[in-house]
Design an enzyme around this catalytic site. Structure first.
Site, mmCIF file in Angstrom:
data_model
loop_
_atom_site.group_PDB
_atom_site.id
_atom_site.type_symbol
_atom_site.label_atom_id
_atom_site.label_comp_id
_atom_site.label_asym_id
_atom_site.label_seq_id
_atom_site.Cartn_x
_atom_site.Cartn_y
_atom_site.Cartn_z
ATOM 1 N N ARG A 197 1.004 -1.288 0.013
ATOM 2 C CA ARG A 197 -0.006 0.229 -0.285
ATOM 3 C C ARG A 197 0.781 1.167 0.482
ATOM 4 O O ARG A 197 0.370 2.198 -0.140
ATOM 5 C CB ARG A 197 -1.111 0.605 1.082
ATOM 6 C CG ARG A 197 -2.056 -0.473 0.981
ATOM 7 C CD ARG A 197 -3.231 -0.889 2.231
ATOM 8 N NE ARG A 197 -3.034 -0.472 3.085
ATOM 9 C CZ ARG A 197 -3.140 -0.094 4.105
ATOM 10 N NH1 ARG A 197 -4.439 -0.121 4.727
ATOM 11 N NH2 ARG A 197 -2.696 -0.566 5.646
ATOM 12 N N THR A 252 0.913 -4.211 8.038
ATOM 13 C CA THR A 252 1.375 -4.375 9.523
ATOM 14 C C THR A 252 0.469 -3.429 10.059
ATOM 15 O O THR A 252 0.637 -3.722 11.486
ATOM 16 C CB THR A 252 2.769 -4.144 9.556
ATOM 17 O OG1 THR A 252 2.735 -2.158 8.937
ATOM 18 C CG2 THR A 252 4.267 -4.634 9.496
ATOM 19 N N GLN A 258 8.276 -2.949 2.492
ATOM 20 C CA GLN A 258 7.840 -2.871 3.432
ATOM 21 C C GLN A 258 8.723 -1.646 4.067
ATOM 22 O O GLN A 258 9.018 -1.180 4.802
ATOM 23 C CB GLN A 258 7.062 -3.819 4.641
ATOM 24 C CG GLN A 258 7.178 -3.019 6.001
ATOM 25 C CD GLN A 258 5.407 -2.588 5.796
ATOM 26 O OE1 GLN A 258 4.352 -2.914 5.436
ATOM 27 N NE2 GLN A 258 5.398 -1.734 7.017
ATOM 28 N N ARG A 308 20.977 -6.410 0.284
ATOM 29 C CA ARG A 308 22.039 -6.190 -1.071
ATOM 30 C C ARG A 308 22.665 -6.493 -1.389
ATOM 31 O O ARG A 308 22.979 -7.237 -2.536
ATOM 32 C CB ARG A 308 21.399 -5.134 -1.523
ATOM 33 C CG ARG A 308 20.774 -4.671 -2.014
ATOM 34 C CD ARG A 308 20.803 -2.773 -2.319
ATOM 35 N NE ARG A 308 19.021 -2.406 -2.810
ATOM 36 C CZ ARG A 308 19.150 -1.093 -2.694
ATOM 37 N NH1 ARG A 308 20.461 -0.020 -2.299
ATOM 38 N NH2 ARG A 308 17.577 -0.961 -2.904
ATOM 39 N N CYS A 368 17.594 2.892 -6.970
ATOM 40 C CA CYS A 368 17.150 3.217 -7.731
ATOM 41 C C CYS A 368 18.420 4.330 -8.461
ATOM 42 O O CYS A 368 18.059 3.719 -10.118
ATOM 43 C CB CYS A 368 16.422 4.462 -6.908
ATOM 44 S SG CYS A 368 16.396 5.388 -5.352
ATOM 45 N N GLN A 417 18.104 14.126 -7.343
ATOM 46 C CA GLN A 417 17.423 13.406 -7.109
ATOM 47 C C GLN A 417 16.519 13.773 -6.390
ATOM 48 O O GLN A 417 16.294 14.634 -5.507
ATOM 49 C CB GLN A 417 18.203 12.054 -5.863
ATOM 50 C CG GLN A 417 19.477 11.641 -6.682
ATOM 51 C CD GLN A 417 19.806 10.524 -5.040
ATOM 52 O OE1 GLN A 417 21.338 10.739 -5.744
ATOM 53 N NE2 GLN A 417 19.187 9.609 -5.262
ATOM 54 N N SER A 473 10.659 11.306 -4.512
ATOM 55 C CA SER A 473 10.072 10.513 -4.106
ATOM 56 C C SER A 473 11.449 9.366 -3.512
ATOM 57 O O SER A 473 10.007 8.536 -2.798
ATOM 58 C CB SER A 473 9.392 9.342 -5.390
ATOM 59 O OG SER A 473 10.605 9.725 -6.313
ATOM 60 N N ARG A 521 19.707 16.304 -3.977
ATOM 61 C CA ARG A 521 18.303 15.824 -4.183
ATOM 62 C C ARG A 521 17.977 17.399 -4.080
ATOM 63 O O ARG A 521 18.456 18.124 -3.902
ATOM 64 C CB ARG A 521 17.689 15.996 -2.543
ATOM 65 C CG ARG A 521 16.439 15.979 -2.659
ATOM 66 C CD ARG A 521 16.043 14.336 -2.865
ATOM 67 N NE ARG A 521 16.439 13.597 -1.594
ATOM 68 C CZ ARG A 521 16.491 12.449 -1.904
ATOM 69 N NH1 ARG A 521 15.835 11.413 -2.591
ATOM 70 N NH2 ARG A 521 17.031 11.084 -0.446
ATOM 71 N N HIS A 541 14.800 10.221 -11.557
ATOM 72 C CA HIS A 541 16.185 10.617 -10.707
ATOM 73 C C HIS A 541 17.038 10.640 -12.263
ATOM 74 O O HIS A 541 16.927 9.906 -12.692
ATOM 75 C CB HIS A 541 17.390 9.512 -10.338
ATOM 76 C CG HIS A 541 16.760 9.569 -8.791
ATOM 77 N ND1 HIS A 541 15.150 9.916 -7.671
ATOM 78 C CD2 HIS A 541 17.090 8.564 -7.558
ATOM 79 C CE1 HIS A 541 15.889 9.798 -6.852
ATOM 80 N NE2 HIS A 541 16.046 8.879 -6.700
#
Ligand code: HSE
Length: 368
Positions: free
Chosen positions: A9, A36, A72, A101, A134, A161, A164, A263, A270
């Site tokens: 969600r 959750t 999540q 990762r 990303c 960047q 989001s 940013r 990006h």
């Protein structure tokens, strides 16, 4: 295949759901939706009429799934992944978060670039697959062809960047800031640029501007810091550039990649300005050919004003799977120095898309 979805969600999760619906990914799987915060609430229609949301912390319920896809976030992965494995679960874990990762037993997934590494991992029994950072994923979707052709000696990336990348709350704050800094210009309209600048700068420095998320005004400004500090002056976002690029591409010895991550006040794309030191003088035409042929989503934008302004911007690329690469030209530093600028949607190839494609690769691998 029972596929559990966690964090579906949130912003990345919602984009994942949208893409899975568009591509009919729910056909032939049994999706189980976890939560959750709304356990027992109604599940999406894909899980069947009357289905309820399951508890995302219930290890038994999670372990009943063959595959789990999590958007999540890292804290959830840190809390759940090890106990779930220790409980004996042998399923596949596909994750948008960075937690796993760099683990030796995890593969970073970006299949248009590293399908061979992913398939090799599956054959060797790897069961953890994490989407890449990303910025790194979008850079490799754009210029990964040069890495694959072993033409890169080193690369710098200076990033622009989008909000989001820092999460939904940041996107909302950016827009509130935009609104806040233009209020005085609407109250006292002026055609004098210096007057307008004074009003905007005053509003940016005003204590009323919402900065809870970013800690500073981003609208009409920028913040040259992304993520937490690392040793030697880097931020973690900058550190990921080299670590993840080399892991995704399976490069030995590693190719140096570094830069400054910034940013900016864009929404979900990006952008990155790249300086690529080639290990030989490759004609530009050949470079463009390598890039254009490297995957079906690369769009080479001709290095002219009209095409650049029309096609090589976050506004043009937002919401699209295409990754634009332009401003391609040899820099005056020498014939082995290539300049490039790339723009990609951070929520698609930068987050959701590699996850749903990994599910497809897995189903193919397992023959279902
Ligand atoms: N860390 C990235 C950012 C987002 O803050 O923009 C996703 O990798």
């Amino acid at each position: 295949m029972r596929v559990g979805l966690i964090g579906w969600r949130g912003m990345v999760g919602s984009v994942l759901m949208q893409r899975m619906r568009e591509e009919n990914d729910f056909l032939g799987i049994e999706p189980i939706f976890f939560s959750t915060s709304n356990i027992g609430g109604p599940a999406p229609k894909e899980s069947g009429d009357g289905s309820k949301l399951k508890d995302a912390k219930d290890l038994k319920m999670l372990a009943a799934c063959d595959t789990l896809i999590s958007c999540q976030g890292g804290d959830y992965t840190t809390e759940i992944y090890s106990p779930l494995r220790k409980s004996g679960w042998k399923g596949y874990w596909i994750d948008a978060a960075s937690t796993l990762r760099m683990a030796d037993d995890a593969v970073i997934i970006l299949d248009p670039v590293n399908a061979d590494v992913i398939r090799d991992g599956l054959t060797k029994g790897v069961q953890a697959f994490a989407g890449g950072n990303c910025t790194v994923s979008l850079m490799l979707m754009g210029v990964g062809g040069l890495f694959k052709s072993r033409l890169v000696e080193w690369m710098t990336t200076m990033t622009y960047q989008a909000a989001s990348g820092a999460g939904a709350a940041k996107v909302l704050e950016l827009v509130k800031q935009m609104e806040y800094i233009t209020v005085p210009t609407r109250a006292t309209p002026s055609e004098n640029a210096l007057e307008v600048d004074r009003m905007v700068t005053h509003a940016q420095r005003d204590s009323g501007i919402p900065t809870k998320e970013f800690g500073a005004p981003l609208a009409g400004s920028l913040i040259p810091w992304v993520d937490r500090p690392m040793p030697d002056g880097q931020t973690r976002e900058e550190w990921k550039g080299m670590a993840e690029t080399n892991k995704i591409m399976g490069l030995h010895p590693p190719v140096p990649v570094d830069g400054i991550c910034v940013r900016v006040g864009t929404m979900r794309c990006h952008s990155q300005a790249l300086c690529i030191k080639l290990n030989k003088n490759v004609p530009q035409q050949d470079i463009e050919q390598i890039l254009a042929n490297s995957n079906p989503w690369v769009r080479i934008i001709p290095n002219n004003q009209e095409s650049t302004v029309r096609c090589l911007t976050p506004t043009a690329v937002s919401g699209s799977l295409n990754v634009a690469v332009g401003r391609l030209h040899k820099l005056k530093l020498g014939p082995e120095f290539l300049g490039a600028f790339t723009v990609g949607d951070q929520l698609l190839w930068g987050a959701a898309e590699p996850l749903r494609r990994m599910l497809g690769i897995l189903r193919e691998h397992l023959g279902n």
